[in-house]
Scaffold this motif. Structure first.
Motif, PDB file in Angstrom:
ATOM      1  N   GLN A  13     -31.505  -6.706   8.700  1.00  0.00           N
ATOM      2  CA  GLN A  13     -30.939  -5.399   8.386  1.00  0.00           C
ATOM      3  C   GLN A  13     -29.850  -5.497   7.331  1.00  0.00           C
ATOM      4  O   GLN A  13     -29.654  -4.581   6.565  1.00  0.00           O
ATOM      5  N   ARG A  14     -29.105  -6.614   7.341  1.00  0.00           N
ATOM      6  CA  ARG A  14     -27.984  -6.706   6.428  1.00  0.00           C
ATOM      7  C   ARG A  14     -27.707  -8.161   6.131  1.00  0.00           C
ATOM      8  O   ARG A  14     -27.849  -9.019   6.981  1.00  0.00           O
ATOM      9  N   ARG A  33     -28.578 -10.196   9.578  1.00  0.00           N
ATOM     10  CA  ARG A  33     -28.660  -9.482  10.852  1.00  0.00           C
ATOM     11  C   ARG A  33     -30.094  -9.008  11.067  1.00  0.00           C
ATOM     12  O   ARG A  33     -30.752  -8.592  10.122  1.00  0.00           O
ATOM     13  N   SER A  34     -30.554  -9.073  12.303  1.00  0.00           N
ATOM     14  CA  SER A  34     -31.906  -8.631  12.614  1.00  0.00           C
ATOM     15  C   SER A  34     -31.913  -7.843  13.912  1.00  0.00           C
ATOM     16  O   SER A  34     -31.307  -8.255  14.903  1.00  0.00           O
ATOM     17  N   ALA A  35     -32.613  -6.691  13.901  1.00  0.00           N
ATOM     18  CA  ALA A  35     -32.724  -5.862  15.098  1.00  0.00           C
ATOM     19  C   ALA A  35     -33.604  -6.542  16.145  1.00  0.00           C
ATOM     20  O   ALA A  35     -33.495  -6.264  17.344  1.00  0.00           O
ATOM     21  N   ARG A  36     -34.469  -7.440  15.713  1.00  0.00           N
ATOM     22  CA  ARG A  36     -35.372  -8.119  16.648  1.00  0.00           C
ATOM     23  C   ARG A  36     -34.682  -9.274  17.365  1.00  0.00           C
ATOM     24  O   ARG A  36     -35.163  -9.750  18.377  1.00  0.00           O
ATOM     25  N   ARG A  37     -33.559  -9.716  16.831  1.00  0.00           N
ATOM     26  CA  ARG A  37     -32.805 -10.809  17.456  1.00  0.00           C
ATOM     27  C   ARG A  37     -31.868 -10.187  18.486  1.00  0.00           C
ATOM     28  O   ARG A  37     -31.000  -9.394  18.142  1.00  0.00           O
ATOM     29  N   ARG A  38     -32.024 -10.544  19.747  1.00  0.00           N
ATOM     30  CA  ARG A  38     -31.282  -9.887  20.823  1.00  0.00           C
ATOM     31  C   ARG A  38     -29.982 -10.606  21.189  1.00  0.00           C
ATOM     32  O   ARG A  38     -28.921 -10.012  21.220  1.00  0.00           O
ATOM     33  N   PRO A  55     -27.777 -11.189  15.871  1.00  0.00           N
ATOM     34  CA  PRO A  55     -28.300  -9.874  16.255  1.00  0.00           C
ATOM     35  C   PRO A  55     -27.629  -8.759  15.448  1.00  0.00           C
ATOM     36  O   PRO A  55     -26.441  -8.841  15.124  1.00  0.00           O
ATOM     37  N   ALA A  56     -28.361  -7.709  15.146  1.00  0.00           N
ATOM     38  CA  ALA A  56     -27.842  -6.601  14.338  1.00  0.00           C
ATOM     39  C   ALA A  56     -26.675  -5.885  15.015  1.00  0.00           C
ATOM     40  O   ALA A  56     -25.791  -5.358  14.345  1.00  0.00           O
ATOM     41  N   ARG A  57     -26.650  -5.876  16.341  1.00  0.00           N
ATOM     42  CA  ARG A  57     -25.633  -5.113  17.074  1.00  0.00           C
ATOM     43  C   ARG A  57     -24.268  -5.788  17.111  1.00  0.00           C
ATOM     44  O   ARG A  57     -23.307  -5.212  17.591  1.00  0.00           O
TER      45      ARG A  57
END
Length: 199
Positions: A13-14, A33-38, A55-57
């Motif tokens: 994502q970024r 960052r990745s939304a799929r990485r938790r 993780p993206a969060r």
């Protein structure tokens, strides 16, 4: 189970690029960052860059903390094969004693041992012997230096009172090394471990 850093599922994502701390091998750090990485965080070298996958969060503060952790992990990997033998360890301890303790701490033996799984190091002042856990071999040099200095200080002050800690104040990376070791212990208690691999 941590994802393999070589398997980049999804589009990050970024990405951010920053300069690493002085003395770092790589010239830049890229955070993806990745939304799929938790939950997992991983890192690897890519040319003259260090890539950290998170993780993206994650918050900015968490990102900064994990970048520091992963840089240390990669540095440990890279130094693992360069860990000194017993003779080199004893010579290094002598140099540290001269630099920080005015050459007053003089051990008779300094060696690696494989039977210390709950302690990083130990010292027998009456014998002048120092033993370091083999688990330190994959850690950054400043951490090994701290443990050596800790045990050298016990040759001068047996307990952990104010005089002991005053001796260790001479080493500027004492708090960072202690934090690193505390982090290792905490990570060992987690249900999942982070993965740091060099590409």
């Amino acid at each position: 189970m941590p994802a393999d850093p070589l398997h980049r599922a999804g589009t990050p994502q970024r990405s951010t690029t920053s300069q690493p701390p002085s003395g770092s091998r790589a010239s830049a750090i890229e955070v993806r960052r990745s939304a799929r990485r938790r939950r997992t965080v991983s890192a690897y070298r890519e040319g003259d860059r260090t890539v950290v996958l998170i993780p993206a969060r994650m918050s900015e503060a968490e990102e900064q903390r994990w970048v520091s952790v992963m840089l240390d992990k990669l540095a440990a990997q890279e130094s693992r094969r360069r860990a000194p033998g017993d003779a080199e360890l004893a010579e290094h301890a002598a140099r540290l004693s001269a630099q920080y303790f005015d050459d007053r701490a003089r051990p008779t033996t300094v060696r690696w041992v494989t039977n210390q799984n709950t302690r990083w190091g130990s010292c027998t002042p009456a014998e002048g012997s120092i033993r370091l856990s083999h688990r330190l071999k994959g850690m950054p040099e400043y951490v090994i230096d701290y443990v050596l200095l800790h045990e050298l200080a016990h040759l001068l002050v047996p307990g952990h009172g104010p005089d002991f800690w005053r001796l260790l104040e001479a080493y500027p990376r004492t708090e960072r090394a202690r934090g690193y070791l505390e982090g290792v212990v905490a990570a060992e208690r987690l249900p999942h471990l982070t993965d740091a691999r060099e590409q």
